[in-house]
Design a protein around this motif. Sequence first.
Motif, mmCIF file in Angstrom:
data_model
loop_
_atom_site.group_PDB
_atom_site.id
_atom_site.type_symbol
_atom_site.label_atom_id
_atom_site.label_comp_id
_atom_site.label_asym_id
_atom_site.label_seq_id
_atom_site.Cartn_x
_atom_site.Cartn_y
_atom_site.Cartn_z
ATOM 1 N N SER A 9 0.814 -1.219 0.000
ATOM 2 C CA SER A 9 0.000 0.000 0.000
ATOM 3 C C SER A 9 0.848 1.271 0.000
ATOM 4 O O SER A 9 0.324 2.366 -0.175
ATOM 5 C CB SER A 9 -0.944 0.019 1.203
ATOM 6 O OG SER A 9 -0.198 -0.011 2.408
ATOM 7 N N THR A 31 -0.375 -5.642 3.569
ATOM 8 C CA THR A 31 -0.816 -4.298 3.937
ATOM 9 C C THR A 31 -1.613 -4.366 5.224
ATOM 10 O O THR A 31 -2.116 -5.428 5.597
ATOM 11 C CB THR A 31 -1.675 -3.665 2.817
ATOM 12 O OG1 THR A 31 -2.094 -2.369 3.234
ATOM 13 C CG2 THR A 31 -2.881 -4.509 2.485
ATOM 14 N N GLN A 33 -4.232 -2.486 5.455
ATOM 15 C CA GLN A 33 -5.566 -2.110 4.999
ATOM 16 C C GLN A 33 -6.385 -3.354 4.685
ATOM 17 O O GLN A 33 -5.856 -4.345 4.197
ATOM 18 C CB GLN A 33 -5.471 -1.252 3.739
ATOM 19 C CG GLN A 33 -4.712 0.031 3.956
ATOM 20 C CD GLN A 33 -4.605 0.837 2.686
ATOM 21 O OE1 GLN A 33 -5.355 0.627 1.744
ATOM 22 N NE2 GLN A 33 -3.685 1.780 2.654
ATOM 23 N N GLU A 34 -7.677 -3.292 4.956
ATOM 24 C CA GLU A 34 -8.545 -4.422 4.665
ATOM 25 C C GLU A 34 -9.044 -4.410 3.221
ATOM 26 O O GLU A 34 -9.309 -5.456 2.652
ATOM 27 C CB GLU A 34 -9.741 -4.429 5.621
ATOM 28 C CG GLU A 34 -9.335 -4.718 7.051
ATOM 29 C CD GLU A 34 -10.512 -4.786 7.991
ATOM 30 O OE1 GLU A 34 -11.649 -4.991 7.519
ATOM 31 O OE2 GLU A 34 -10.291 -4.622 9.194
ATOM 32 N N LYS A 35 -9.149 -3.232 2.630
ATOM 33 C CA LYS A 35 -9.628 -3.116 1.255
ATOM 34 C C LYS A 35 -8.579 -3.676 0.300
ATOM 35 O O LYS A 35 -7.379 -3.376 0.411
ATOM 36 C CB LYS A 35 -9.891 -1.648 0.922
ATOM 37 C CG LYS A 35 -10.380 -1.427 -0.478
ATOM 38 C CD LYS A 35 -10.519 0.057 -0.777
ATOM 39 C CE LYS A 35 -10.869 0.237 -2.239
ATOM 40 N NZ LYS A 35 -10.581 1.586 -2.706
ATOM 41 N N LYS A 36 -9.032 -4.505 -0.654
ATOM 42 C CA LYS A 36 -8.106 -5.062 -1.646
ATOM 43 C C LYS A 36 -7.573 -3.935 -2.519
ATOM 44 O O LYS A 36 -8.329 -3.132 -3.052
ATOM 45 C CB LYS A 36 -8.804 -6.122 -2.495
ATOM 46 C CG LYS A 36 -7.840 -6.887 -3.372
ATOM 47 C CD LYS A 36 -8.484 -8.093 -4.006
ATOM 48 C CE LYS A 36 -7.478 -8.816 -4.882
ATOM 49 N NZ LYS A 36 -8.054 -9.942 -5.572
ATOM 50 N N LEU A 37 -6.264 -3.881 -2.657
ATOM 51 C CA LEU A 37 -5.611 -2.762 -3.332
ATOM 52 C C LEU A 37 -5.633 -2.850 -4.853
ATOM 53 O O LEU A 37 -5.675 -1.830 -5.533
ATOM 54 C CB LEU A 37 -4.152 -2.667 -2.867
ATOM 55 C CG LEU A 37 -3.939 -2.429 -1.374
ATOM 56 C CD1 LEU A 37 -2.458 -2.511 -1.046
ATOM 57 C CD2 LEU A 37 -4.513 -1.095 -0.965
ATOM 58 N N ASP A 39 -7.262 -4.895 -8.339
ATOM 59 C CA ASP A 39 -8.263 -5.782 -8.912
ATOM 60 C C ASP A 39 -7.626 -6.514 -10.079
ATOM 61 O O ASP A 39 -7.717 -6.085 -11.230
ATOM 62 C CB ASP A 39 -9.484 -4.975 -9.357
ATOM 63 C CG ASP A 39 -10.599 -5.869 -9.868
ATOM 64 O OD1 ASP A 39 -10.658 -7.043 -9.445
ATOM 65 O OD2 ASP A 39 -11.406 -5.401 -10.684
ATOM 66 N N GLN A 45 -3.834 -10.658 -1.491
ATOM 67 C CA GLN A 45 -3.453 -9.731 -0.430
ATOM 68 C C GLN A 45 -3.509 -10.392 0.936
ATOM 69 O O GLN A 45 -4.446 -11.122 1.246
ATOM 70 C CB GLN A 45 -4.399 -8.527 -0.458
ATOM 71 C CG GLN A 45 -4.042 -7.450 0.528
ATOM 72 C CD GLN A 45 -4.795 -6.181 0.218
ATOM 73 O OE1 GLN A 45 -4.652 -5.642 -0.877
ATOM 74 N NE2 GLN A 45 -5.584 -5.711 1.137
ATOM 75 N N ASP A 47 -3.536 -9.299 4.889
ATOM 76 C CA ASP A 47 -3.657 -8.191 5.833
ATOM 77 C C ASP A 47 -2.688 -8.471 6.974
ATOM 78 O O ASP A 47 -2.959 -9.316 7.832
ATOM 79 C CB ASP A 47 -5.091 -8.078 6.339
ATOM 80 C CG ASP A 47 -6.068 -7.830 5.195
ATOM 81 O OD1 ASP A 47 -5.685 -7.130 4.251
ATOM 82 O OD2 ASP A 47 -7.190 -8.345 5.248
#
Length: 60
Positions: A9, A31, A33-37, A39, A45, A47
């Motif tokens: 990230s 990362t 972050q939980e949101k997939k960076l 697509d 990913q 976490d």
Amino acid sequence: MKILVIGASGRVGGELVKQLLADEHQVIGTTRQEKKLFDNDNYTQLDLDITASKESIEKQ
């Protein structure tokens, strides 16, 4: 090739992931972050907070 990018990230990590995916590598990015960076089918990913304690990392 399957490649692990720690800090996907971040500015450098994110650019590295983009270049590796463009070259059709399989990339695993870490990362906090939980949101997939990214697509992309070649991107996976994890976490993971590498600044956490050893015990916490083992649980992650």
